[in-house]
Write a protein that holds these residues in place. Structure first.
Motif, PDB file in Angstrom:
ATOM      1  N   LEU A   1       0.844  -1.189   0.000  1.00  0.00           N
ATOM      2  CA  LEU A   1       0.000   0.000   0.000  1.00  0.00           C
ATOM      3  C   LEU A   1       0.878   1.237   0.000  1.00  0.00           C
ATOM      4  O   LEU A   1       1.949   1.244   0.614  1.00  0.00           O
ATOM      5  CB  LEU A   1      -0.893   0.025   1.253  1.00  0.00           C
ATOM      6  CG  LEU A   1      -2.068  -0.955   1.315  1.00  0.00           C
ATOM      7  CD1 LEU A   1      -1.612  -2.329   1.759  1.00  0.00           C
ATOM      8  CD2 LEU A   1      -3.151  -0.426   2.258  1.00  0.00           C
TER       9      LEU A   1
ATOM     10  N   LYS B   1      -2.463   7.122   1.754  1.00  0.00           N
ATOM     11  CA  LYS B   1      -3.562   6.904   0.811  1.00  0.00           C
ATOM     12  C   LYS B   1      -4.697   6.119   1.490  1.00  0.00           C
ATOM     13  O   LYS B   1      -4.447   5.245   2.334  1.00  0.00           O
ATOM     14  CB  LYS B   1      -3.099   6.108  -0.421  1.00  0.00           C
ATOM     15  CG  LYS B   1      -2.058   6.818  -1.277  1.00  0.00           C
ATOM     16  CD  LYS B   1      -2.631   8.026  -1.982  1.00  0.00           C
ATOM     17  CE  LYS B   1      -1.579   8.688  -2.873  1.00  0.00           C
ATOM     18  NZ  LYS B   1      -2.094   9.940  -3.448  1.00  0.00           N
TER      19      LYS B   1
ATOM     20  N   ASP C   1     -13.128   0.501   3.493  1.00  0.00           N
ATOM     21  CA  ASP C   1     -11.996   1.432   3.467  1.00  0.00           C
ATOM     22  C   ASP C   1     -10.742   0.726   3.958  1.00  0.00           C
ATOM     23  O   ASP C   1     -10.769   0.038   4.987  1.00  0.00           O
ATOM     24  CB  ASP C   1     -12.272   2.639   4.384  1.00  0.00           C
ATOM     25  CG  ASP C   1     -13.298   3.591   3.768  1.00  0.00           C
ATOM     26  OD1 ASP C   1     -13.717   3.333   2.623  1.00  0.00           O
ATOM     27  OD2 ASP C   1     -13.684   4.563   4.451  1.00  0.00           O
TER      28      ASP C   1
ATOM     29  N   TYR D   1      -7.749   3.653   0.351  1.00  0.00           N
ATOM     30  CA  TYR D   1      -8.283   2.867  -0.764  1.00  0.00           C
ATOM     31  C   TYR D   1      -9.750   2.536  -0.453  1.00  0.00           C
ATOM     32  O   TYR D   1     -10.049   1.942   0.590  1.00  0.00           O
ATOM     33  CB  TYR D   1      -7.491   1.560  -0.927  1.00  0.00           C
ATOM     34  CG  TYR D   1      -6.039   1.765  -1.295  1.00  0.00           C
ATOM     35  CD1 TYR D   1      -5.608   1.659  -2.611  1.00  0.00           C
ATOM     36  CD2 TYR D   1      -5.089   2.065  -0.316  1.00  0.00           C
ATOM     37  CE1 TYR D   1      -4.270   1.837  -2.958  1.00  0.00           C
ATOM     38  CE2 TYR D   1      -3.749   2.244  -0.635  1.00  0.00           C
ATOM     39  CZ  TYR D   1      -3.344   2.131  -1.961  1.00  0.00           C
ATOM     40  OH  TYR D   1      -2.021   2.308  -2.295  1.00  0.00           O
ATOM     41  N   ARG D   2     -10.631   2.916  -1.359  1.00  0.00           N
ATOM     42  CA  ARG D   2     -12.058   2.674  -1.139  1.00  0.00           C
ATOM     43  C   ARG D   2     -12.553   1.586  -2.104  1.00  0.00           C
ATOM     44  O   ARG D   2     -12.400   1.707  -3.319  1.00  0.00           O
ATOM     45  CB  ARG D   2     -12.849   3.960  -1.333  1.00  0.00           C
ATOM     46  CG  ARG D   2     -12.478   5.016  -0.310  1.00  0.00           C
ATOM     47  CD  ARG D   2     -13.639   5.911  -0.001  1.00  0.00           C
ATOM     48  NE  ARG D   2     -13.758   6.132   1.423  1.00  0.00           N
ATOM     49  CZ  ARG D   2     -14.380   7.193   1.956  1.00  0.00           C
ATOM     50  NH1 ARG D   2     -14.929   8.097   1.177  1.00  0.00           N
ATOM     51  NH2 ARG D   2     -14.454   7.321   3.258  1.00  0.00           N
TER      52      ARG D   2
ATOM     53  N   SER E   1     -11.983   3.968  -5.600  1.00  0.00           N
ATOM     54  CA  SER E   1     -11.210   5.220  -5.652  1.00  0.00           C
ATOM     55  C   SER E   1     -10.022   5.154  -4.700  1.00  0.00           C
ATOM     56  O   SER E   1      -9.999   4.344  -3.772  1.00  0.00           O
ATOM     57  CB  SER E   1     -12.096   6.407  -5.276  1.00  0.00           C
ATOM     58  OG  SER E   1     -12.495   6.325  -3.918  1.00  0.00           O
ATOM     59  N   VAL E   2      -9.039   5.973  -4.952  1.00  0.00           N
ATOM     60  CA  VAL E   2      -7.894   6.135  -4.047  1.00  0.00           C
ATOM     61  C   VAL E   2      -7.855   7.610  -3.660  1.00  0.00           C
ATOM     62  O   VAL E   2      -7.782   8.493  -4.516  1.00  0.00           O
ATOM     63  CB  VAL E   2      -6.560   5.725  -4.709  1.00  0.00           C
ATOM     64  CG1 VAL E   2      -5.413   5.898  -3.712  1.00  0.00           C
ATOM     65  CG2 VAL E   2      -6.621   4.301  -5.222  1.00  0.00           C
TER      66      VAL E   2
ATOM     67  N   LEU F   1     -11.972  -2.042  -6.348  1.00  0.00           N
ATOM     68  CA  LEU F   1     -11.448  -0.714  -5.993  1.00  0.00           C
ATOM     69  C   LEU F   1     -12.248   0.368  -6.719  1.00  0.00           C
ATOM     70  O   LEU F   1     -12.368   0.365  -7.942  1.00  0.00           O
ATOM     71  CB  LEU F   1      -9.966  -0.617  -6.372  1.00  0.00           C
ATOM     72  CG  LEU F   1      -9.253   0.680  -5.993  1.00  0.00           C
ATOM     73  CD1 LEU F   1      -9.205   0.871  -4.470  1.00  0.00           C
ATOM     74  CD2 LEU F   1      -7.840   0.689  -6.563  1.00  0.00           C
TER      75      LEU F   1
ATOM     76  N   LYS G   1      -6.660  -4.315  -7.388  1.00  0.00           N
ATOM     77  CA  LYS G   1      -7.689  -3.593  -8.137  1.00  0.00           C
ATOM     78  C   LYS G   1      -9.047  -4.267  -7.957  1.00  0.00           C
ATOM     79  O   LYS G   1     -10.070  -3.616  -7.787  1.00  0.00           O
ATOM     80  CB  LYS G   1      -7.307  -3.537  -9.625  1.00  0.00           C
ATOM     81  CG  LYS G   1      -8.293  -2.742 -10.458  1.00  0.00           C
ATOM     82  CD  LYS G   1      -7.903  -2.750 -11.927  1.00  0.00           C
ATOM     83  CE  LYS G   1      -8.921  -1.954 -12.741  1.00  0.00           C
ATOM     84  NZ  LYS G   1      -8.620  -2.044 -14.186  1.00  0.00           N
TER      85      LYS G   1
ATOM     86  N   ASN H   1      -6.512   1.368   4.650  1.00  0.00           N
ATOM     87  CA  ASN H   1      -5.373   2.287   4.652  1.00  0.00           C
ATOM     88  C   ASN H   1      -4.216   1.730   5.474  1.00  0.00           C
ATOM     89  O   ASN H   1      -4.409   0.896   6.364  1.00  0.00           O
ATOM     90  CB  ASN H   1      -5.784   3.673   5.154  1.00  0.00           C
ATOM     91  CG  ASN H   1      -6.247   3.657   6.590  1.00  0.00           C
ATOM     92  OD1 ASN H   1      -7.286   3.088   6.897  1.00  0.00           O
ATOM     93  ND2 ASN H   1      -5.484   4.297   7.485  1.00  0.00           N
TER      94      ASN H   1
END
Length: 887
Positions: free
Chosen positions: A22, A26, A58, A28-29, A254-255, A252, A222, A60
């Protein structure tokens, strides 16, 4: 400069062990969904029962080890959890309609589910899973299922991995930016309840697969698609089965900018700083028990089904259905609850209660029935016998059960018949425990030693027979030399029993020594033997890969044997050829020799016969029947042997054997006994094997005085050999789904059975008749369910049938060759199947879909050889010209 993506692809292609990484700062959603489906094996998932849990996730990075970039602490949080149907449903069939997630799951549980978890990833593998310690098991497991998805390896290869499913063999296949993870679910080490039926044909086949496909981008995930499939099918009817499909998807979306990393040398310091309530807990799923709040008590359930268990209704499918549901409830009951029913029931219903309590096979049910039964009291003979027979049919017996029976056998037993049944059942339990690698268990070792030692010291014929019957059930390889000794040197019934015990062994156990002994018995090398023993010896030789010379010597003996034995052996050889049995190839080779194959040898007169035919030939299993009848030279039955076997491609089941034997009856019609049978006592009896379990034989009469009294008082009514309820299929498996919920598959098959047999003589009409009646009803119930605490979904499937099979043999011995007519009839058999798919909430809201089918299998008179058909015409033609009654 080389960017991170180039480095990642390089690591991928060179097989570096680095895990997904990771980026710092950031968030990651992801969109997450977990679906379960339950349906018939070949059904489309579009109409399956099931549900879907979906949420946002979520992810992170909280911490990275300053000394090792591949050691990361990751925070994972579920958000906006939704529960819905897995397939579109109209509003009136949607159990979730109008209910918020908070109402479905419960406010506290939903808060718990959305509380974050943390995982320490080291080179892509989860080293530690952090969560609150006392969270409910079902929410904890859902989060374990989500966390397990983040475990992956970036090079191809296999290893043992721990995740929610336990410790499993896992194989990775890596190709560019895609990783496929295959998990061998059969290899997973996890504590889950499971038991199976003893015989493979009566059992359930299972197949479990798990595959997860990862698509990676910029060194992280992804998308993930995971799917597990669990398939269950009854081996004897594969249409009766079920499947569970569990799917997980993580994508995934959005970031975004996230929080910075926490500076610390050790991960423990980070956890303490964030929230000291977080502790390291196992990643492997924890067992989750669901309580039934509206289920009836054992007593209430018994009251509801009691009338279906009346003795007069025991050959109906409803009796078998009630028997199965009673067992299910007994398995959840305490010893005190079970004893309350046993002690309050009357003598009409008690035998059926004992059948069910014993078949439940729980420590509580065994303690209850043993506390109730007093083996020192002969007045409860029927209950003791029903208990022992239920033990003999036990689907997964315990060492404790065998130990308990051994102790009872060593103690005082009021009835000699119960004492005999005890040791016979001990033999059956020894075999079942040995088949499950339990031969070295202390109770099994002790029981084997007791039977073999006491047989060696036994002086009375009755005791010798008792221990030989136990060995006939136990099928111990070490007992073969003992059985050979009694087969060759024993007298009459002892020799015959030892030979039939050897006949039950798999041919792979029949050594050169066994075949040499059987040849000596058949050819009477050392002493004269009875026809029944000689024909059994011949059957053993011919069924165990006989040599050319063994077959040739048997064929050359035909013509030199007593008249009826000539005909019987000839019929046996013809049956081997017609039915293409394994030894048929060798027999055909021998028949090319004209000394063995000539008209004189193959035209012997007589009425004895051996015949094998198919009852059913199906895609799953086939079944055969065989009828062997051997007469004395005077026309009186010596032995009739009816067998039904069920088999598939890899194994077989000896479903039924009913043997009627008689001897020493020539004096009734002033006839001359055959060679070697001049001094035999008058005797007639019946022996039965049911689903591989040899029952205690039944004697019709013993001795001339007993014979005359029975003849004078005969009613013509058949004598009951076995009557009761038998648990045939008994399969249960708990399953841990990767997505978190617990599933279970249970299949039970109950048989209500009534087998009776009788022999009648008419001196006036010089006629004898034997009749074996088989009445059976079967009910099979399967329930495959996924239980997520807040919702249940599953499928129930049932199958029921009933039938009757009669075998009648009529002999007129007023002339020679005497007339013999054999009939084997089956009545019309209804077959009903039913399937219910369901989804339900604890509130009682429920969706169900039903499907049923009914058919009738037409009755049939099974064909025997043409000679028999011609005889039957003569027998019934003669009977219609005269009238009279038996005695």
């Amino acid at each position: 400069l080389v960017n991170s993506k180039t480095l990642f692809v390089f690591a991928f292609q060179t097989g570096h062990t680095t895990g997904p990484s990771l980026n710092n700062d950031k968030l990651y959603r992801f969109a997450y969904s977990a679906e379960v489906y339950v349906d018939r094996v070949k059904a489309s998932l579009q109409k399956s029962a099931g549900y879907r849990i979906s949420s946002g996730v979520d992810v992170n990075l909280l911490w990275r080890n300053p000394d090792n970039d591949d050691d990361q602490l990751v925070k994972i949080t579920m958000k906006d959890v939704q529960v819905e149907n897995v397939n579109e449903r109209p509003a009136d069939k949607n159990i979730f309609k109008g209910k918020s997630t908070e109402k479905i799951i419960g406010k506290e549980y939903l808060e718990t589910l959305q509380r974050p978890i943390m995982v320490e990833l080291v080179r892509g593998k989860i080293k530690t899973f952090y969560s609150y310690q006392n969270e409910p098991g079902f929410t904890q497991n859902i989060k374990r299922g989500l966390a397990s998805l983040f475990q992956l390896q970036l090079h191809s290869g296999s290893s043992r991995e721990v995740d929610i499913s336990g410790k499993c063999d896992t194989t990775y296949h890596v190709r560019q930016d895609q990783v496929t993870k295959i998990k061998d679910l059969d290899s997973c080490e996890i504590e889950r309840k499971r038991f199976t039926s003893h015989n493979q044909i009566l059992d359930v086949s299972t197949k479990a697969t798990s595959a997860t496909v990862y698509v990676l981008e910029d060194s992280f995930i992804k998308s993930i698609k995971a799917e597990e499939n669990f398939v269950f099918a009854l081996n004897y009817r594969r249409k009766t089965g079920a499947k569970i499909v569990s799917k997980q998807r993580l994508e995934l979306k959005s970031v975004q900018a996230g929080t910075g990393l926490i500076a610390a040398k050790q991960v423990a310091g980070v956890i303490k700083t964030l929230d000291p309530n977080y502790v390291a807990i196992p990643l492997e799923a924890e067992p989750v028990k669901s309580e039934c709040k509206k289920c009836p008590s054992l007593s209430e359930h018994w009251k509801n089904i009691r009338e279906q268990m009346h003795p007069d209704k025991l050959s109906k499918p409803d009796a078998a259905k009630s028997f199965l549901s009673f067992i299910q409830n007994i398995r959840k009951a305490t010893k005190e609850e079970i004893l309350k029913i046993i002690k309050s029931e009357n003598k009409e219903f008690l035998p059926q209660v004992v059948d069910a309590v014993t078949s439940a096979q729980t420590p509580e049910s065994l303690e209850a029935v043993l506390e109730f039964l007093d083996f020192k009291d002969a007045s409860t003979f029927i209950l003791q016998e029903r208990f022992l027979y239920a033990c003999g049919f036990a689907s997964h017996p315990s060492e404790t059960l065998l130990k308990s029976l051994t102790e009872k056998f060593k103690g005082d037993v009021a009835s000699q018949e119960i004492r005999e049944t005890l040791v016979i059942v001990m033999g059956a339990l020894i075999r079942k425990l040995c088949d499950r690698d339990g031969c070295k268990l202390p109770a099994v070792v002790e029981a084997k030693r007791l039977i073999l030692n006491r047989l060696e010291k036994a002086n009375k014929e009755d005791n010798v027979q008792m221990y030989l019957l136990a060995l006939k059930n136990a099928l111990l390889p070490e007992a073969i030399p003992v059985l050979l000794k009694y087969a060759e040197s024993g007298e009459g019934p002892i020799s015959s029993l030892a030979a039939t015990a050897l006949q039950r062994y798999d041919p792979s156990f029949l050594t050169k020594e066994v075949k040499e002994t059987m040849n000596r018995i058949y050819h009477q090398t050392h002493k004269i033997h009875e026809k029944t023993v000689r024909t059994t010896a011949a059957a053993i030789i011919l069924n165990s890969n006989p040599s050319y010379m063994e077959v040739k010597n048997i064929l050359l003996s035909i013509g030199e044997l007593p008249m009826e034995m000539n005909k019987y052996m000839l019929s046996m050889i013809q049956d081997i050829l017609r039915f293409e049995m394994p030894s048929s190839k060798t027999v055909r080779q021998v028949l090319k020799d004209m000394r063995a194959h000539n008209y004189d040898r193959f035209s012997k007169m007589g009425s004895s016969s051996a015949y094998t035919g198919y009852i059913t030939r199906g895609p799953d299993v086939s079944s055969t029947y065989s009828l062997d009848i051997l007469y004395s030279g005077s026309g009186i039955l010596r032995r009739s042997n009816m067998n039904i076997r069920v088999f598939d491609r890899s194994t077989d089941l000896h479903a039924i054997q009913v043997v009627l034997e008689a001897q020493g009856l020539e004096s009734i019609i002033a006839a001359t006994p055959d060679e070697g049978e001049e001094n035999l006592d008058s005797f007639a009896g019946m022996s039965a094997i049911l689903f591989g379990f040899q029952l205690r034989p039944v004697t019709f009469f013993q001795g001339y005085g007993d014979l005359m009294s029975k003849m004078l008082s005969a009613t013509g009514d058949p004598m009951n050999v076995v009557k009761g309820l038998v648990l045939l299929t008994d399969f249960f498996q708990e399953i841990q789904l990767q997505s978190g919920p617990t599933a279970s598959a249970e299949f039970m098959g109950g048989l209500a059975i009534d087998i009776s047999g009788g022999m009648e003589f008419s001196l006036w009409y010089r006629e004898s008749k034997t009749n074996v009646k088989n009445r059976v009803a079967m009910f099979v119930a399967g329930n495959t369910e996924v239980n997520s605490f807040f919702v249940k979904t599953g499928m129930e499937t049932t199958l029921e049938t009933e039938t009757a099979l009669d075998f009648i043999s009529t002999v007129q011995f007023s002339q020679y060759p005497f007339l013999v007519c054999m009939q084997m009839d089956r009545v019309d058999s209804p077959l009903r199947t039913h399937m219910t798919k369901y989804e339900s909430l604890p509130s009682g809201r429920r969706y169900t879909a039903h499907r049923g089918k009914a058919a009738t299998l037409a009755g049939n008179e099974y064909p025997l050889h043409q000679e028999n058909s011609n005889m039957c015409k003569k027998v019934f033609g003669a009977k219609s010209d005269s009238a009279g009654s038996w005695f």
